[in-house]
Design an enzyme around this catalytic site. Structure first.
Site, PDB file in Angstrom:
ATOM      1  N   TYR A 158       0.834  -1.446  -0.047  1.00 18.93           N
ATOM      2  CA  TYR A 158       0.362   0.192   0.023  1.00 18.93           C
ATOM      3  C   TYR A 158       0.730   0.768  -0.021  1.00 18.93           C
ATOM      4  O   TYR A 158       0.782   2.081   1.149  1.00 18.93           O
ATOM      5  CB  TYR A 158      -0.513   0.179   0.912  1.00 18.93           C
ATOM      6  CG  TYR A 158      -1.965  -1.046   1.481  1.00 18.93           C
ATOM      7  CD1 TYR A 158      -3.531  -0.958   0.486  1.00 18.93           C
ATOM      8  CD2 TYR A 158      -1.830  -2.263   1.673  1.00 18.93           C
ATOM      9  CE1 TYR A 158      -3.758  -1.926   0.138  1.00 18.93           C
ATOM     10  CE2 TYR A 158      -2.791  -3.203   1.607  1.00 18.93           C
ATOM     11  CZ  TYR A 158      -4.257  -3.474   0.666  1.00 18.93           C
ATOM     12  OH  TYR A 158      -4.822  -4.064   0.442  1.00 18.93           O
ATOM     13  N   TYR A 210     -11.406  -8.492   6.265  1.00 17.26           N
ATOM     14  CA  TYR A 210     -10.418  -8.559   5.949  1.00 17.26           C
ATOM     15  C   TYR A 210      -9.793  -9.859   5.483  1.00 17.26           C
ATOM     16  O   TYR A 210     -10.249 -10.783   6.900  1.00 17.26           O
ATOM     17  CB  TYR A 210      -8.963  -7.119   6.896  1.00 17.26           C
ATOM     18  CG  TYR A 210      -7.919  -7.320   5.308  1.00 17.26           C
ATOM     19  CD1 TYR A 210      -8.028  -6.356   4.277  1.00 17.26           C
ATOM     20  CD2 TYR A 210      -7.049  -8.854   6.207  1.00 17.26           C
ATOM     21  CE1 TYR A 210      -6.859  -7.082   3.749  1.00 17.26           C
ATOM     22  CE2 TYR A 210      -5.969  -8.865   4.617  1.00 17.26           C
ATOM     23  CZ  TYR A 210      -6.098  -7.697   4.154  1.00 17.26           C
ATOM     24  OH  TYR A 210      -4.898  -7.546   3.104  1.00 17.26           O
ATOM     25  N   ASP A 221     -11.942 -17.622   9.188  1.00 17.63           N
ATOM     26  CA  ASP A 221     -10.621 -16.835   8.383  1.00 17.63           C
ATOM     27  C   ASP A 221     -10.004 -16.386   9.454  1.00 17.63           C
ATOM     28  O   ASP A 221      -9.552 -15.513  10.428  1.00 17.63           O
ATOM     29  CB  ASP A 221     -11.216 -15.706   7.603  1.00 17.63           C
ATOM     30  CG  ASP A 221      -9.247 -15.139   7.462  1.00 17.63           C
ATOM     31  OD1 ASP A 221      -8.291 -15.424   7.987  1.00 17.63           O
ATOM     32  OD2 ASP A 221      -9.545 -14.340   6.374  1.00 17.63           O
ATOM     33  N   LYS A 278       0.232 -16.598   8.264  1.00 13.34           N
ATOM     34  CA  LYS A 278       0.710 -15.980   9.093  1.00 13.34           C
ATOM     35  C   LYS A 278       1.168 -16.268  10.060  1.00 13.34           C
ATOM     36  O   LYS A 278       2.412 -17.174   9.431  1.00 13.34           O
ATOM     37  CB  LYS A 278      -0.417 -15.128   9.588  1.00 13.34           C
ATOM     38  CG  LYS A 278      -0.578 -13.869   8.964  1.00 13.34           C
ATOM     39  CD  LYS A 278      -1.915 -12.498   9.458  1.00 13.34           C
ATOM     40  CE  LYS A 278      -1.525 -11.466   8.616  1.00 13.34           C
ATOM     41  NZ  LYS A 278      -2.572 -11.114   7.404  1.00 13.34           N
TER      42      LYS A 278
HETATM   43  C1  LIG Z   1      -2.868 -10.793   6.964  1.00 17.74           C
HETATM   44  C2  LIG Z   1      -4.623 -11.244   6.808  1.00 17.74           C
HETATM   45  C3  LIG Z   1      -4.977 -12.334   5.230  1.00 17.74           C
HETATM   46  C4  LIG Z   1      -4.039 -12.059   4.018  1.00 17.74           C
HETATM   47  O1  LIG Z   1      -3.142 -13.327   4.452  1.00 17.74           O
HETATM   48  P1  LIG Z   1      -1.938 -12.675   3.395  1.00 17.74           P
HETATM   49  O2  LIG Z   1      -1.185 -13.619   3.505  1.00 17.74           O
HETATM   50  O3  LIG Z   1      -1.434 -11.608   3.175  1.00 17.74           O
HETATM   51  O4  LIG Z   1      -2.522 -13.040   1.385  1.00 17.74           O
HETATM   52  C5  LIG Z   1      -6.665 -12.560   5.138  1.00 17.74           C
HETATM   53  N1  LIG Z   1      -7.205 -13.012   5.884  1.00 17.74           N
HETATM   54  C6  LIG Z   1      -6.410 -12.592   7.582  1.00 17.74           C
HETATM   55  C7  LIG Z   1      -7.555 -12.683   8.578  1.00 17.74           C
HETATM   56  C8  LIG Z   1      -5.582 -11.496   7.353  1.00 17.74           C
HETATM   57  O5  LIG Z   1      -5.117 -10.696   8.538  1.00 17.74           O
END
Ligand SMILES: *Cc1c(COP(=O)(O)O)cnc(C)c1O
Length: 428
Positions: free
Chosen positions: A20, A148, A248, A277
């Site tokens: 970004y 997100y 997620d 992550k």
């Molecule tokens: C960081 C994140 C993503 C995206 O993961 P990337 O490895 O950056 O593509 C998706 N969902 C959540 C909840 C996140 O924190």
């Protein structure tokens, strides 16, 4: 090193995109020489205590002897092979561990390269599942505002429509449905009114493939900690309306919220779960999408007969070896004690910020500490101010937040929270 600090920064400014970022109004950027434990050393020699865990991913610290040794050992065996027609111990061991540790029912694992891709995979799983059930019209996703889920097109389509700038990509983005996020706080009473918007959207269940959400913590979209009862009710409503549930857990997984997975706060199991992550303890890029047998059976009995996805670097052995070692360390290190110590010290260290004029709220859950400001700030002044305090904190908008590596000591944490207090106290 061949390049001086100035050379690195000049080359960076000329050619290198950052997340970004703009080349016209670049934000402050620092060159890193090395990192060890919880300390990042800059090319100019300054040392910073890392409050960000490199975006949630570092658990056991940088340059960890066990992780380094496992990486070297795996490189001696095999760094990479294609995953089509070939398999290997690091991947199988990892998938077994993930099935064992994640909520009951999640039994099949698809490995991919990054969090966003694991979300794409989750969405494709849901779509292929409904296709196999003769219900291809169930093709839309219901997501929460302020959510997100990543930056690729499918993931972006379920991010908050405003902060995700959906209008910019309107002609290319899948049109999804959005419910208001819950307002009931993690620690407070649950308010049934929180479900109204979701229930309203679920009237469209005949078109809905799945609800996708971040369990308990809405991360990048606002650092909001919501009631586990909401998550329980979402699971019930998904069952009632025959809509799948995708959790997620890319940010929340592996203990960060005080449970190994945030779904455990509500005692629920999703149909599909995304991990990323923290998966490799911050060493390598790797993500996983897990699903239950209902989903995998459906997909495999469907028209395609196979799941239609297969990244080149799927199941990379180096990344799998890092994930296996990171999970071993997590379990050996008594992560519950590490995270509850973090929670107590973050509360103690950040609570004084509540009295500051610029501060709207202070909140802590597990290893996540948030100081919410009244007014959004730009990075131009804040970032150098944190660096001057000897800490690495990267705020966005109104949110100054940290999620330190689990191994951060009481003293290091005190430096981190005191530095935050000092910087925030100077905001008018
Ligand atoms: C960081 C994140 C993503 C995206 O993961 P990337 O490895 O950056 O593509 C998706 N969902 C959540 C909840 C996140 O924190």
């Amino acid at each position: 090193m061949a390049l001086s600090n100035d050379d690195i920064l000049a080359g960076d400014l000329a050619h290198v995109w950052h997340p970004y970022s703009s080349f016209l109004t670049p934000s402050p950027t620092y060159a890193v020489r090395s990192a060890k434990g919880v300390t990042i050393t800059l090319a100019d020699g300054r040392e910073l205590i890392d409050g960000m865990s490199s975006w949630w991913s570092v658990l056991h610290g940088y340059n960890h002897p066990r992780m380094n040794a496992a990486l070297a050992a795996q490189a001696e065996q095999v760094s990479h092979v294609m995953f089509g027609g070939l398999t290997h111990e690091p991947a199988v061991t990892l998938c077994q561990k993930l099935v064992e540790l994640t909520p009951a029912g999640l039994n099949k694992v698809f490995l991919s390269d990054s969090g966003s891709v694991s979300v794409e995979v989750a969405m494709k799983m849901a779509l292929q599942y409904w296709h196999s059930q003769g219900r291809p019209e169930k093709h839309q996703f219901l997501a929460l505002k302020k959510g997100y889920h990543g930056d690729t097109f499918g993931a972006m389509s379920v991010c908050d429509p405003v902060t995700g700038m959906h209008h910019l990509f309107r002609d290319n983005l899948m049109q999804q449905r959005f419910a208001e996020p819950p307002n009931s706080n993690f620690y407070g009473e649950f308010d049934e009114a929180d479900l109204e918007s979701l229930k309203e959207q679920l009237h469209h269940h005949k078109q809905l493939a799945a609800v996708i959400l971040e369990p308990i913590v809405q991360g990048t979209g606002g650092m909001r900690f919501y009631s586990p009862v909401y998550l329980q009710k979402v699971r019930e409503l998904c069952d009632q309306y025959n809509v799948l549930l995708i959790a997620d857990e890319i940010a929340t997984g592996f203990g960060r919220t005080g449970k190994l997975f945030a779904c455990e706060h509500a005692g629920i199991s999703p149909d599909i779960m995304c991990l990323g992550k923290t998966l490799t303890g911050g060493y390598m890029t790797l993500a996983a999408t897990l699903c239950n047998d209902k989903i995998s059976d459906g997909i495999c009995r469907g028209e395609a007969g196979v799941f239609m996805h297969g990244p080149t670097f799927m199941g990379n052995p180096l990344a799998c070896a890092m994930a296996n070692t990171s999970i071993d360390l997590l379990l050996e290190n008594n992560w519950q004690a590490q995270v509850s110590a973090l929670a107590a010290r973050l509360s103690e260290g950040l609570e004084p910020c509540r009295e500051l004029a610029a501060v709207a709220d202070v909140r802590v859950l597990g290893g996540i500490g948030v100081v919410e400001l009244h007014q959004a700030q730009t990075l131009d002044e804040l970032q150098p101010a944190f660096v001057a305090e000897g800490i690495w904190v990267r705020p966005f908008g109104k949110l100054v937040y940290v999620m330190p590596p689990y191994v951060m000591s009481a003293n290091e944490l005190a430096t981190l929270t005191q530095g935050i207090y000092n910087v925030v106290s100077r905001l008018s």
